[in-house]
Design an enzyme around this catalytic site. Structure first.
Site, mmCIF file in Angstrom:
data_model
loop_
_atom_site.group_PDB
_atom_site.id
_atom_site.type_symbol
_atom_site.label_atom_id
_atom_site.label_comp_id
_atom_site.label_asym_id
_atom_site.label_seq_id
_atom_site.Cartn_x
_atom_site.Cartn_y
_atom_site.Cartn_z
ATOM 1 N N GLU A 38 51.310 42.809 39.335
ATOM 2 C CA GLU A 38 51.274 43.292 40.723
ATOM 3 C C GLU A 38 51.491 42.105 41.683
ATOM 4 O OE1 GLU A 38 47.342 44.777 41.484
ATOM 5 O OE2 GLU A 38 47.839 45.624 43.446
ATOM 6 N N LYS A 109 52.124 51.781 45.820
ATOM 7 C CA LYS A 109 50.769 52.053 45.296
ATOM 8 C C LYS A 109 50.045 53.116 46.125
ATOM 9 C CE LYS A 109 46.719 49.293 43.827
ATOM 10 N NZ LYS A 109 46.188 47.915 43.767
ATOM 11 N N CYS A 142 48.108 48.843 39.247
ATOM 12 C CA CYS A 142 46.714 48.430 39.074
ATOM 13 C C CYS A 142 45.702 49.561 39.248
ATOM 14 C CB CYS A 142 46.423 47.240 39.992
ATOM 15 S SG CYS A 142 45.055 46.230 39.363
ATOM 16 N N VAL A 169 40.630 42.808 38.529
ATOM 17 C CA VAL A 169 39.443 41.959 38.726
ATOM 18 C C VAL A 169 38.196 42.572 38.097
ATOM 19 C CG1 VAL A 169 40.261 40.767 40.791
ATOM 20 C CG2 VAL A 169 39.116 42.958 41.050
ATOM 21 N N MET A 170 38.227 43.869 37.818
ATOM 22 C CA MET A 170 37.098 44.506 37.133
ATOM 23 C C MET A 170 37.376 44.498 35.618
ATOM 24 S SD MET A 170 35.998 47.675 39.622
ATOM 25 C CE MET A 170 37.465 48.657 39.362
HETATM 26 C C1 ACM Z 1 43.711 46.119 42.006
HETATM 27 O O1 ACM Z 1 44.093 47.276 42.209
HETATM 28 N N1 ACM Z 1 44.510 45.088 42.226
HETATM 29 C C2 ACM Z 1 42.379 45.856 41.473
#
Ligand code: ACM
Length: 262
Positions: A38, A109, A142, A169-170
């Site tokens: 991303e 997105k 993501c 990040v999770m």
């Molecule tokens: C994300 O959607 N970049 C965590």
């Protein structure tokens, strides 16, 4: 078909560097479809709107898109990348399919994560499946993974390979993609990034471990948490066409649509 991902650390705000890095890293690789993280042109965090503006680009005239189109043509292969997109005064967290004939497709997105809502307009384009190499791919970005409707819609529209540029990040998605792949009988390619970024008081650590999962939930590839890696695997894309679990159950036909409305 040879499909893969390139997991790396985009340099925040350095679009030219990121474009050259991708080109140099992939020019000698053997692939039909490659997925990149991303926001691979811009990096993830922005200190202010000037940084966002200068790291974003119009598609396809920007240097990042032009570089990936050239690479796609030279390799006669398809490349999908996350792109910080500028479009008539708005910014989108987009994924772009670059094709060897010079054409391209954009997905924006739909489900913005956390502070992305400060910078980006939420996606305004339908989830679509695009024909490549006698199969069909779909794109999501993501955090879209946590809404199962995203992958389901792509699969119902015919996508056999779900391409998933990410800056995770999770710690959940890499495991969850098992379910997204299995419940739709599709291949999934999650291309995550590595490294960290710090802007003012915000510091984020990205979790690597990019994964490719088969329609039966097998992990065909899993990268490390913190190293740059390009992994390519050979698949039979036809495997994603069969939506039967057994002779009596079909993932699409057995849905009970009347009971899902709320
Ligand atoms: C994300 O959607 N970049 C965590």
């Amino acid at each position: 078909m040879k499909i893969g991902f390139f997991q790396f650390k985009p340099e925040r705000g350095d679009v030219k560097h990121n474009a050259e890095k991708i080109y140099d890293s992939l020019i000698d690789k053997d692939f039909d479809l490659m997925v990149l993280p991303e926001l691979a042109n811009s990096g993830y965090l922005f200190a202010n709107s000037e940084e966002l503006e200068s790291a974003s680009e119009n598609i396809p005239s920007g240097i990042f898109s032009q570089t990936l189109l050239e690479l796609s043509k030279k390799k006669n292969a398809y490349i999908i990348s996350g792109v910080c997109e500028k479009f008539i005064g708005e910014f989108f967290n987009s994924s772009v399919l670059y094709c060897p004939d010079g054409s391209y497709k954009i997905y924006r997105k739909l489900h913005l994560f956390d502070s992305e809502k400060q910078w980006f307009t939420a996606g305004n384009m339908p989830l679509e499946a695009y024909e490549i190499h006698l199969t069909k791919i779909g794109m999501m970005v993501c955090f879209d993974w946590i809404f199962p409707e995203t992958a389901r819609t792509l699969a119902l529209r015919g996508a056999k390979i779900i391409c998933h540029p990410s800056n995770l990040v999770m710690p959940y998605c890499q495991q969850a993609m098992f379910t997204r792949a299995l419940e739709n009988h599709v291949f999934t390619i999650t291309a995550n990034r590595i490294g960290s970024e710090k802007v003012n008081d915000t510091e984020l650590f990205f979790t690597g471990e990019s994964v490719i999962v088969s329609p039966r939930g097998e992990y065909l590839a899993r990268a490390s948490k913190d190293s740059e890696e390009c992994i390519i695997v050979e698949i039979n894309e036809e495997e994603a066409g069969d939506k039967n679990i057994n002779p009596n159950n079909n993932l699409f036909i057995d849905r009970r649509m009347g009971f899902y409305e709320v």
